[in-house]
Each structure stands twice: as structure tokens, then as C-alpha cells.
Design a protein around this motif. Structure first.
Motif, short mmCIF file in Angstrom:
data_model
loop_
_atom_site.label_atom_id
_atom_site.label_comp_id
_atom_site.label_asym_id
_atom_site.label_seq_id
_atom_site.Cartn_x
_atom_site.Cartn_y
_atom_site.Cartn_z
N ASP A 1 57.80 40.05 42.66
CA ASP A 1 58.61 40.85 41.74
C ASP A 1 57.82 41.43 40.58
N THR B 1 60.29 46.85 56.63
CA THR B 1 60.41 45.74 55.68
C THR B 1 59.85 46.12 54.31
N GLU C 1 61.92 49.10 52.65
CA GLU C 1 63.20 48.64 52.12
C GLU C 1 63.00 47.83 50.84
N ARG C 2 61.96 47.05 50.81
CA ARG C 2 61.65 46.28 49.60
C ARG C 2 61.26 47.22 48.46
N TYR C 3 60.53 48.28 48.79
CA TYR C 3 60.17 49.27 47.77
C TYR C 3 61.43 49.85 47.13
N GLU D 1 64.40 48.59 47.06
CA GLU D 1 65.11 47.54 46.33
C GLU D 1 64.54 47.39 44.92
N LEU D 2 63.22 47.45 44.82
CA LEU D 2 62.56 47.27 43.52
C LEU D 2 62.58 48.53 42.67
N PRO E 1 64.45 52.01 43.21
CA PRO E 1 65.28 52.97 43.96
C PRO E 1 65.07 54.43 43.57
N LYS F 1 62.98 57.06 51.90
CA LYS F 1 64.32 57.19 52.47
C LYS F 1 64.31 58.04 53.74
#
Length: 303
Positions: free
Chosen positions: A245, A271, A274-276, A278-279, A281, A290
Motif C-alpha cells: 500500500d 491482477t 485491477e490493483r492499480y 484500486e489504489l 482510480p 480500464k
């Protein structure tokens, strides 16, 4: 501390104060001196503080208090007392050894205390007197770095590395300065040495991030781009494992996702992307990520 030398010089400095035994603070100062010989720093502090409260001319007491507070890890009072001694003793030739000790120890205490930039003039003077003093050079580098004097700090850390090649933090700090100044070849060399010496140290994650970032920069146009990319993957993966994080995590995930996509490892790419999101947007690469995920979803649906 050379107690016998310190005592002899202190007696010379303060001899006028002892012309009469009734001189204010004399009894407490003598008790302080006796405690110095025994390394009884509780008594040193109590007696010398009392002596100085009664008679500020007994400034050899500040010298002893410097060591007393250093032993108690009260670095602010340590530094302040050594600084007071230096100011009050002036250029007394008979106190040269005590002045040199106060310069070194006062600088180190400032560096460890709440006013580290005050250490720079003292440590610079101590380093000039004894260039091979590893501890002085290291803390000089630390305080110069904190004072935004990175060029000078890098020189101090380079000297530390020369004097003690096993001292891992010097490689980290020097490498970080090199990284900030975009001297990437030297940064990578020093940071990798740091990780070799202390793979689980405090700054290992940050070192992994910097080495990985340098590797991906060097991959483009490299005769062995795949090796550089793999190096980036290794270090950035280690960084994320340690600090998932951290502020640099979106960038690390984006790089790893992009590298996975280039290798058609869509599962890994998904993976990381999607984490990018999440951290971060609304990050700089958010729309690109996207679109990749949307295209991947459509392709999977078509199958």
C-alpha cells in the motif's frame, strides 16, 4: 573520554575558581570530577548541574555533562552542553583535546537529537580534523542530506563506503541520492550492494523499488531487454510483497501489469491492473488500464 587528560585540563581551566575552597559550586564540581573517574553518570549530572547553577564559570562541568547526557541518550542536552563548553573555553590551547572531543561528540549528539542540522558545522570540523572517522562521516552525510545538501552528503557516504565497505546504510543513502539525481548506474550499483548486505533491512523495500524502476528504464534499447525486464519484475515484486500500500505501489503494479501483458500473461496483467485501479482510480494510466481490462473481458467472453 580520556578522563585523566580531561581532569588535568579542567583543573587548569578552572584553577581560578578554586583559589578559595568557599568558591560557589566548588564542592559539587569536585564531586562531579570524582564521579567522572568512576563513569557514575547519574552523579556527574546531578553534581555538575548543581555546580553550574551556583557558578557558571565552572564550564568544564558542561564538558562532563555532555558525556553524562550522552550516556543517558539525552542527545539534546548532550549537544547543548558540549556547545556551551566550546563557546566558553574559546581558543584555550591547554584545552585543545577537550575542544576536539566536544566538537566531535557535540556534533554526533546534535545529529541524533531534535536539531540535526546544527550538527553540520561541528561534524564538518571534526571530519576535517580526522577524515577517517567513519562515525563522523556517516552522521555528517545524514545531516547534510536532511539539510538538502545532497552533493556534500553523497561525498560523505562515499567516504564511509571507502572506510567500511560492510556498513550497509551508507550504500542505501548514497544510492538514494544518486537515484534522485538520476545517476542511475551508480544508484543501482549501490542499492544492490545494500540489498546484498542487508536484504531485510529497514529500507529494503524502497531499495527494491528504485532498482526495479532503474531496470525498467534501462530495458528500452538494451541489447538484453528481457534480462532488464526480469530484473524489474524481481525487484518490484519484492517491493510490493513488503509494502503493498505504499505511495509507489500503483506505479509498481502498472509496470508489472504492462510487462505481464507483453508476455501474454493475462492473468497476472489483470491482477496488477485491477490493483492499480484500486489504489489509484483516477491515475494517469487509469483509462489505459480500464481499456485493457475491458478488451480482455470481451476476449474472454468471446471464448
Amino acid at each position: 573520554m580520556n578522563n585523566s587528560l580531561g581532569l588535568a585540563v579542567a583543573l587548569l581551566i578552572t584553577s581560578g575558581a578554586f583559589a578559595q575552597q568557599e568558591q560557589p559550586g566548588a564542592t559539587d564540581f569536585l564531586a562531579c570530577q570524582a564521579a567522572v573517574e568512576k563513569n557514575d553518570f547519574d552523579t556527574v549530572i546531578a553534581s555538575c548541574e548543581k555546580a553550574l547553577s551556583a557558578n557558571s564559570d565552572l564550564f568544564a562541568g558542561n564538558y562532563y555533562l555532555g558525556y553524562g547526557y550522552r550516556a543517558k541518550k539525552n542527545y539534546d542536552k548532550c549537544a547543548a552542553n558540549f556547545q556551551t563548553f566550546i563557546q566558553k573555553v574559546g581558543n584555550n590551547a591547554e584545552a585543545a583535546a577537550m575542544i576536539n572531543n566536544s566538537t566531535r561528540e557535540g556534533g554526533l549528539c546534535y545529529a541524533r537529537g531534535s536539531s540535526p542540522t546544527k550538527a553540520i558545522p561541528l561534524l564538518s570540523k571534526a571530519a576535517s580534523a580526522k577524515p577517517n572517522d567513519t562515525e563522523v562521516q556517516f552522521y555528517l552525510g545524514i545531516t547534510q542530506m536532511r539539510g538538502n545538501r545532497e552533493g556534500e552528503a553523497e561525498q560523505a557516504f562515499a567516504k564511509v563506503i571507502q572506510l567500511d565497505p560492510s556498513l550497509a546504510p551508507a550504500y542505501y543513502y548514497a544510492g538514494r541520492i544518486n537515484f534522485n539525481r538520476q545517476d542511475f548506474a551508480k544508484a543501482s550499483q549501490r542499492l544492490e550492494k545494500y540489498l546484498e548486505l542487508k536484504p531485510n533491512d529497514t529500507f529494503a523495500a524502497e531499495a527494491h523499488f528504485m532498482v526495479g524502476s532503474i531496470a525498467i528504464r534501462g530495458a528500452e534499447g538494451s541489447p538484453d531487454a528481457s534480462a532488464a525486464q526480469q530484473k524489474a519484475i524481481t525487484h518490484l515484486t519484492a517491493f510490493l510483497a513488503a509494502k503493498p500500500d505504499a505511495p509507489q505501489s500503483p506505479q509498481a503494479n502498472y509496470i508489472l501489469g504492462s510487462l505481464a501483458a507483453q508476455k501474454d500473461d493475462n492473468a497476472a496483467a489483470k491482477t496488477h491492473f485491477e490493483r492499480y485501479l484500486e489504489l489509484e482510480p483516477n491515475g494517469a494510466q487509469a483509462e489505459e488500464v480500464k481499456k485493457f481490462l475491458s478488451d480482455l473481458s470481451e476476449a474472454e467472453a468471446g471464448n
